[in-house]
Design a protein around this motif. Structure first.
Motif, PDB file in Angstrom:
ATOM      1  N   SER A 155       0.832  -1.210   0.000  1.00  0.00           N
ATOM      2  CA  SER A 155       0.000   0.000   0.000  1.00  0.00           C
ATOM      3  C   SER A 155       0.864   1.256   0.000  1.00  0.00           C
ATOM      4  CB  SER A 155      -0.930   0.004   1.221  1.00  0.00           C
ATOM      5  OG  SER A 155      -1.900  -1.011   1.108  1.00  0.00           O
ATOM      6  N   GLU A 156       1.958   1.228   0.755  1.00  0.00           N
ATOM      7  CA  GLU A 156       2.866   2.379   0.776  1.00  0.00           C
ATOM      8  C   GLU A 156       3.482   2.596  -0.609  1.00  0.00           C
ATOM      9  OE1 GLU A 156       3.147   4.499   3.032  1.00  0.00           O
ATOM     10  OE2 GLU A 156       2.454   3.557   4.884  1.00  0.00           O
ATOM     11  N   ILE A 162       0.883   4.235  -2.729  1.00  0.00           N
ATOM     12  CA  ILE A 162       0.748   5.652  -2.383  1.00  0.00           C
ATOM     13  C   ILE A 162       1.891   6.456  -3.012  1.00  0.00           C
ATOM     14  CG2 ILE A 162       0.856   7.313  -0.471  1.00  0.00           C
ATOM     15  CD1 ILE A 162      -0.634   5.215   1.234  1.00  0.00           C
ATOM     16  N   ALA A 163       3.099   5.904  -2.964  1.00  0.00           N
ATOM     17  CA  ALA A 163       4.238   6.580  -3.594  1.00  0.00           C
ATOM     18  C   ALA A 163       4.012   6.715  -5.095  1.00  0.00           C
ATOM     19  CB  ALA A 163       5.519   5.789  -3.315  1.00  0.00           C
ATOM     20  N   HIS A 212       1.463   9.557  -5.791  1.00  0.00           N
ATOM     21  CA  HIS A 212       2.085  10.882  -5.712  1.00  0.00           C
ATOM     22  C   HIS A 212       2.997  11.139  -6.917  1.00  0.00           C
ATOM     23  CE1 HIS A 212       0.843  12.447  -1.781  1.00  0.00           C
ATOM     24  NE2 HIS A 212       0.878  11.195  -1.338  1.00  0.00           N
ATOM     25  N   SER A 268       0.524  13.818  -8.834  1.00  0.00           N
ATOM     26  CA  SER A 268       0.595  14.961  -7.903  1.00  0.00           C
ATOM     27  C   SER A 268       0.329  16.306  -8.575  1.00  0.00           C
ATOM     28  CB  SER A 268       1.957  14.988  -7.206  1.00  0.00           C
ATOM     29  OG  SER A 268       3.001  15.081  -8.161  1.00  0.00           O
ATOM     30  N   ASP A 319      -5.108  13.026   3.395  1.00  0.00           N
ATOM     31  CA  ASP A 319      -3.919  12.732   4.197  1.00  0.00           C
ATOM     32  C   ASP A 319      -3.502  11.274   4.043  1.00  0.00           C
ATOM     33  OD1 ASP A 319      -5.318  11.037   6.132  1.00  0.00           O
ATOM     34  OD2 ASP A 319      -6.118  12.868   6.994  1.00  0.00           O
ATOM     35  N   HIS A 320      -2.327  10.964   4.559  1.00  0.00           N
ATOM     36  CA  HIS A 320      -1.720   9.651   4.349  1.00  0.00           C
ATOM     37  C   HIS A 320      -2.588   8.515   4.891  1.00  0.00           C
ATOM     38  CE1 HIS A 320       1.770   7.093   3.450  1.00  0.00           C
ATOM     39  NE2 HIS A 320       1.453   6.418   4.545  1.00  0.00           N
ATOM     40  N   GLN A 321      -3.166   8.707   6.071  1.00  0.00           N
ATOM     41  CA  GLN A 321      -3.982   7.652   6.664  1.00  0.00           C
ATOM     42  C   GLN A 321      -5.234   7.384   5.828  1.00  0.00           C
ATOM     43  OE1 GLN A 321      -2.874   5.872   9.088  1.00  0.00           O
ATOM     44  NE2 GLN A 321      -4.672   4.541   9.305  1.00  0.00           N
ATOM     45  N   LEU A 335      -5.447   7.813   2.595  1.00  0.00           N
ATOM     46  CA  LEU A 335      -4.987   7.097   1.403  1.00  0.00           C
ATOM     47  C   LEU A 335      -4.756   5.614   1.716  1.00  0.00           C
ATOM     48  CD1 LEU A 335      -2.437   9.543  -0.293  1.00  0.00           C
ATOM     49  CD2 LEU A 335      -4.681   8.844  -1.143  1.00  0.00           C
ATOM     50  N   LEU A 336      -4.171   5.353   2.886  1.00  0.00           N
ATOM     51  CA  LEU A 336      -3.939   3.971   3.294  1.00  0.00           C
ATOM     52  C   LEU A 336      -5.264   3.222   3.396  1.00  0.00           C
ATOM     53  CD1 LEU A 336      -1.455   2.246   4.071  1.00  0.00           C
ATOM     54  CD2 LEU A 336      -1.965   2.765   6.462  1.00  0.00           C
TER      55      LEU A 336
END
Length: 411
Positions: free
Chosen positions: A149-150, A153-154, A157, A161, A168-170, A172-173
């Protein structure tokens, strides 16, 4: 956002399963319970040029996007409808060129974020369940899934982007986890992967290895049809996984992807496991460990060698034969493909439910192979068997059904 509901279907708390759906009236085999348009979806990059990005219609002569030259459409109308989503990728594809390579999951999440940003009312995909209320199971994720998942997310972005504002990151997770648990692979009549989509209302269906409904696709709409007689008040179940495999393998898959174990009749009784794991009679008993050790070497064993131990209906030799059939097709060895297909279809009819897309797909492949080999009567017979299943699982008015009828008539 007040729930609109679906006639004949109601949400309820299913004992031991959480939320579920049940019927308020009787449904017969082949009857449509409900349909759900995709909340968001992406076409697989492998299908570009063959299928419209907007409506998922397969046709020749599609018109390409004038800017990126990589998205294709039926007409101007489809292109305009798709622009709010395609523009996220169009600019990025032009900027990144050959380096543009987000995964289908990343592409789908980008489209979900874009739609959520402008959504003010409940969508037609959320008559029973809002997308934001789908299960995420973040607390159940292991390190490997969290790292994946990380990475997603990368990728999000990196590729989006400049054209998208992210939560926020949470959040997105949570969104990636929701897609992981609730995303659907959209498939055609031969079970080829067309793309990835999210259908919130369909996500309410609980799993059973003895399903009474099946989910099929009509363009970008998912349809839920009965494959058993369903009585009023009865919960409706679909299958999340391939049912060919034995109980232990199915449960492992369900735990790994969906974080639960199945307690359906088939998982409790394991009634089909003996058939699925059948071995030929040997002078000495063969242990389960020895079978597993042999299966670990499956890539190094030939089908001929395996057939001295495994019965033709054993699922692992079936899997190997299916792969061999695919290789024959790739090499245009149609006689070889037919030889393997004929060995596969009989066990499929025993091991899969009666109205299975896997069986229909195999009959389709076999019918078309027979026709290519000038075995017309055998080919038509196979296509008619595929048609009988497809009329139930897709509906008699589906494009796939109409086109297959024309194929049978030789039109």
């Amino acid at each position: 956002m007040e729930s609109e509901g679906i006639t004949g279907i109601e949400q309820f708390d299913s004992p031991g399963k959480g939320r579920g759906l049940r019927v308020s009236r009787a449904y017969g085999v082949g009857e449509l319970l409900f349909s759900c348009p995709a909340y968001s979806y992406v076409l697989s990059v492998n299908e570009r040029g063959f299928i419209c990005e907007q409506c998922f219609t397969r046709k020749k002569g599609l018109a390409k996007c004038g800017k990126c030259k990589k998205a294709f459409y039926c007409n101007v109308s489809c292109q305009k409808k798709n622009w709010p989503m395609h523009k996220l990728e169009c600019h990025a594809m032009c900027a990144f060129g050959e380096n543009w390579s987000p995964s289908e999951t990343v592409r789908l999440v980008a489209r979900i974020i874009a739609r959520l940003r402008h959504q003010k009312e409940r969508s037609s995909s959320e008559k029973l369940l809002l997308l934001r209320d789908m299960e995420a199971h973040i607390e159940d994720m292991d390190n490997e899934k969290r790292e994946l998942s990380e990475a997603h997310i990368a990728g999000l972005h990196h590729f989006y982007s400049k054209h998208l504002d992210f939560p926020d990151h949470q959040a997105l997770l949570a969104l990636f986890s929701q897609v992981h648990c609730n995303g659907f692979t959209v498939e055609d009549e031969e079970l080829s992967n067309l793309g990835l989509a999210i259908f919130p209302d369909i996500a309410l269906l609980n799993h059973s290895c003895c399903p009474n409904v099946i989910v099929t696709y009509r363009g970008i709409n998912a349809e839920v049809r009965a494959v058993q007689e369903i009585s009023p008040g009865q919960e409706i179940y679909t299958s999340y996984i391939d049912l060919l495999y034995p109980t232990e393998d199915r449960i492992e898959r369900l735990r790994d992807v969906y974080y639960f174990s199945c307690d359906c009749k088939e998982c409790t009784t394991k009634s089909m496991d003996l058939e699925k794991m059948k071995v030929r009679k040997l002078s000495d008993e063969i242990s389960q460990k020895e079978i597993r050790d042999m299966l670990l070497e499956i890539c190094e064993l030939s089908i001929d060698k395996m057939s001295t131990v495994f019965d033709d209906a054993n699922i692992y030799i079936l899997h190997m034969m299916y792969q061999a059939m695919g290789i024959c097709l790739f090499n245009e060895d149609y006689d070889g493909a037919v030889r393997y297909g004929e060995k596969i279809i009989k066990p499929y009819n025993v091991l899969y439910p009666a109205y299975s897309l896997n069986i229909a797909s195999m009959y389709l492949k076999m019918g078309r192979l027979y026709m290519a080999l000038d075995r017309k009567s055998t080919g038509i017979s196979a296509l008619q068997k595929a048609l009988a299943i497809m009329e139930v699982v897709h509906g008699k008015d589906h494009t796939y059904v109409t086109e297959l009828k024309q194929e049978i008539r030789g039109e």
